[in-house]
Design a protein around this motif. Structure first.
Motif: not given
Length: 158
Positions: A98-122
């Motif tokens: 559940g880990r993802f990244s978005m890269l720009n055209s230069n290969g730099e990470v501009i977004m990350t996404q991961k599964k986690c526990w939040t105040q509102h649950g999973e």
């Protein structure tokens, strides 16, 4: 910018996107007709993005946001990714973790996404570095979350 995505109680009833202070910013409502459609609205109930899951010989997503149109085609190689048509960004990750990244055209990470526990649950934590495209990036994150929902019986471990 840090966001948290929480799936609704039912698997496909939608998602809520919260800011860092746990305030709801966007609601993504799902409706199932011949295809799956998610409409993301802001706090004033204005539509900011429309996502459709299409099935024409294979499953793919379309996103309409910021007066643009994008197509996301799931790809599997060594890792999961979306081929994004209409953008120079690349989206890669690992479905199992559940880990993802978005890269720009230069290969730099501009977004990350991961599964986690939040105040509102999973849910998912999404960190976006390029604020100008945050609606598009949140839409892509929702596509990944919806894809996980469709392919796994229990997508987020409890």
């Amino acid at each position: 910018m840090k966001f948290f995505i929480k799936r609704g109680a039912e698997c496909f009833d939608g998602f809520t996107i919260y800011n860092y202070n746990a305030e709801p910013l966007y609601i993504a409502r799902a409706e199932a007709n011949p295809s799956m459609k998610i409409t993301m609205t802001d706090s004033s109930d204005k539509t900011v993005s429309t996502i459709k899951l299409n099935n024409f010989m294979f499953n793919y997503f379309t996103i309409r946001c910021s007066k643009r149109f994008y197509a996301l085609v799931p790809c599997f190689d060594k890792r999961f990714s979306f081929a994004i048509y209409g953008s120079t960004f690349r989206f890669i990750g690992n479905l199992a973790d559940g880990r993802f990244s978005m890269l720009n055209s230069n290969g730099e990470v501009i977004m990350t996404q991961k599964k986690c526990w939040t105040q509102h649950g999973e849910g998912y934590e999404v960190n976006i570095k390029e604020g100008q495209y945050h609606i598009f990036m949140l839409s892509v994150a929702l596509c990944a979350d919806m894809y996980i929902s469709l392919t796994e019986s229990h997508p987020i471990p409890t």
